[in-house]
Design an enzyme around this catalytic site. Structure first.
Site, short mmCIF file in Angstrom:
data_model
loop_
_atom_site.label_atom_id
_atom_site.label_comp_id
_atom_site.label_asym_id
_atom_site.label_seq_id
_atom_site.Cartn_x
_atom_site.Cartn_y
_atom_site.Cartn_z
N GLN A 157 0.82 -1.20 0.00
CA GLN A 157 0.00 0.00 0.00
C GLN A 157 0.85 1.26 0.00
O GLN A 157 1.99 1.27 0.47
CB GLN A 157 -0.91 0.01 1.24
CG GLN A 157 -2.10 -0.92 1.14
CD GLN A 157 -3.02 -0.77 2.33
OE1 GLN A 157 -3.07 -1.62 3.21
NE2 GLN A 157 -3.75 0.31 2.38
N LYS A 187 -1.33 6.01 5.89
CA LYS A 187 -1.83 5.15 4.82
C LYS A 187 -3.16 5.71 4.32
O LYS A 187 -4.18 5.59 4.99
CB LYS A 187 -2.03 3.71 5.33
CG LYS A 187 -0.74 2.99 5.67
CD LYS A 187 -1.00 1.68 6.40
CE LYS A 187 -1.72 0.67 5.58
NZ LYS A 187 -1.82 -0.65 6.27
N PHE A 234 5.60 1.39 16.62
CA PHE A 234 6.04 0.84 17.90
C PHE A 234 7.53 0.52 17.89
O PHE A 234 8.08 0.13 18.91
CB PHE A 234 5.22 -0.42 18.27
CG PHE A 234 5.11 -1.44 17.17
CD1 PHE A 234 6.13 -2.32 16.89
CD2 PHE A 234 3.95 -1.50 16.41
CE1 PHE A 234 6.01 -3.25 15.89
CE2 PHE A 234 3.82 -2.44 15.39
CZ PHE A 234 4.86 -3.33 15.13
N ASP A 320 -5.58 -12.38 4.70
CA ASP A 320 -4.25 -11.98 4.22
C ASP A 320 -3.26 -11.77 5.37
O ASP A 320 -2.32 -10.98 5.25
CB ASP A 320 -4.37 -10.69 3.40
CG ASP A 320 -3.14 -10.45 2.52
OD1 ASP A 320 -2.63 -11.43 1.95
OD2 ASP A 320 -2.69 -9.30 2.41
N GLY A 323 3.24 -13.82 6.67
CA GLY A 323 4.44 -13.83 7.48
C GLY A 323 5.10 -12.49 7.69
O GLY A 323 5.93 -12.34 8.60
N ASP A 342 -1.72 -4.10 10.46
CA ASP A 342 -2.35 -4.59 9.22
C ASP A 342 -3.51 -5.55 9.50
O ASP A 342 -3.65 -6.59 8.83
CB ASP A 342 -1.32 -5.27 8.32
CG ASP A 342 -0.40 -4.27 7.63
OD1 ASP A 342 -0.64 -3.06 7.78
OD2 ASP A 342 0.55 -4.69 6.96
#
Length: 449
Positions: A157, A187, A234, A320, A323, A342
């Site tokens: 994104q 975003k 973070f 979605d 990893g 996310d």
């Protein structure tokens, strides 16, 4: 052995901690930590695959760095702007490495990373300018500002990294240049019209997780008036003391880096999900994610964190969750699970595949996960099934108590609210179903697996 042709140095705050060499003709990489860093009792390695006290493999070094780079269109833009091929990992990290995810800055060898440049006027971004830039993304990419490419975090994104001493939109925002680092990720709504109200979607899912006491990153919505999700980083901690404003960097790695896998292996079915390709499952899976606990400093707490993360994806319908969407803080003593990010209800967009990034047992279809799939997941990941029942019940009770309240208490606009209400309905039904299935799973005999 020939000396590498190119070198970068890694800096943590004002300390040089390692040198990276690159031999382009042989595609060879070297990593050597400085003696000063190795002798520091608080020193830590970049990742488990790149230890302080052993030789690091060339392939592991490349994989670690490659995982720091953006993906998709963002990578195309960065490569084009820098005049390098997308496959030129060294050239890309050399261009973007001053502000990557994690603690370290990648600077050309010989550049003194401990010297602060002459003070220049900080580059402020106002909401009107941000709105203008979002509106012209197709012709002028959001990652380019004042002739400089600024995208340096992984993902597909559009993102913009900014420094703000408080909530973006309420306090001034600045483009971060050393000695400042970014404190927030912005975003905007995706340019893809097939993903409407993604900002409200992610904001709700992240806010619901926090309301349930789960460790999600803090988020807010900035309106330019276009909606923009502002995520508090973070891996950054802002300070303002007698020496001025500065940002402390904390080192984190995602599960691909922790597993020593390339970014292309972020999905369990790393080759594809169609035909014979679906048989290959060499990417990051839930068993592999739980396997990283061998490096954890607080195994019981992090096992619980990973379990809750996996179950919450089922509740919100996030197919979605791959990893690169789970990270760890890195300390000298080992890894520690980092806050979540996310979190999106992907099933709200039916035109996209809803195959799970990581299977529960052997099941990749969200709707087909039954009690046996949950029991199989618990067996493979070493999860006590009574713990699974307790956690599913905890999720159900939390969603019952908080989901509608969170939706109604947030400043969502009319169309956004319709989508959020659908996520609430899904979360309620999914959490109820999950709790029932977990009880059924607890009675399945272990010899069936």
């Amino acid at each position: 052995m020939n000396q590498p042709n190119h070198q970068l140095s890694l800096w943590l705050h004002k300390r040089r901690v390692a040198d990276i060499g690159y031999d382009p003709l042989n595609e060879g990489w070297t990593l050597r930590y400085t003696d000063e860093w190795k002798e520091d009792h608080q020193a830590f390695a970049l990742s488990p695959a790149l230890p302080l006290d052993a030789e690091c493999s060339s392939a592991s070094i490349r994989r670690f760095i490659e995982n720091l780079l953006p993906e998709g269109r963002a990578l195309d833009i960065v490569a084009s702007a820098q005049g390098v091929a997308k496959s030129n990992v060294y050239g890309l990290v050399r261009a973007l490495g001053a502000e990557t995810t994690g603690a370290f800055r990648f600077l050309p060898h010989g550049e003194n990373g401990s010297t602060e440049p002459a003070r220049i006027r900080a580059r402020e971004i106002c909401l009107a300018e941000l709105d203008e830039r979002i509106g012209e993304r197709e012709s002028r990419p959001l990652v380019e500002w004042d002739g400089k490419v600024r995208m340096s975090v992984a993902g597909y994104q559009d993102k913009l990294l900014v420094y703000a001493s408080g909530e973006p939109g309420e306090v001034p925002m600045y483009l971060p240049d050393f000695p400042l680092a970014s404190t927030h990720i912005l975003k905007p709504e995706p340019a893809d019209a097939r993903l409407p109200h993604m900002v409200a979607n992610e904001h709700f899912c992240m806010t619901l997780a926090r309301r349930l006491g789960l460790p999600a990153a803090s988020v807010s919505i900035v309106r330019t008036p276009r909606p923009v999700l502002a995520i508090t980083r973070f891996d950054r901690l802002a300070h303002n003391d007698t020496s001025g404003a500065w940002v402390e960097r904390k080192h984190i790695i995602d599960a691909c880096q922790a597993s020593d896998l390339p970014a292309a292996y972020k999905y369990e079915r790393n080759i594809g999900s169609v035909g014979e390709a679906a048989l290959y499952r060499d990417g990051v899976s839930l068993p592999r994610l739980f396997g990283l606990l061998e490096h954890a400093t607080r195994k019981a707490a992090d096992r619980l964190a990973i379990l809750r993360w996996a179950l919450f994806q089922l509740v919100i319908g996030n197919s979605d969750a791959h990893g690169k969407n789970f990270s760890f803080f890195v300390h000298r003593s080992g890894l520690q699970a980092a806050p979540w990010y996310d979190l999106v209800s992907v099933v709200q967009y039916p035109q996209f595949s809803h195959d799970l990034a990581m299977a529960f047992g052997d099941e990749f279809n969200l709707d087909q996960i039954k009690a046996f799939s949950l029991a199989d997941f618990a067996q493979r990941c070493g999860i006590d099934r009574q713990l699974l029942v307790r956690e599913c019940r905890r999720l159900r009770d939390g969603v019952r108590q908080h989901a509608a309240e969170v939706a109604n208490s947030q400043p969502y606009l009319a169309d956004e609210r319709q989508l959020v209400d659908k996520i609430v309905e899904l979360a309620l039904s999914q959490s109820e179903r999950l709790e029932v299935m977990s009880r059924e799973a607890s009675s399945i005999p272990p010899d069936m697996f």
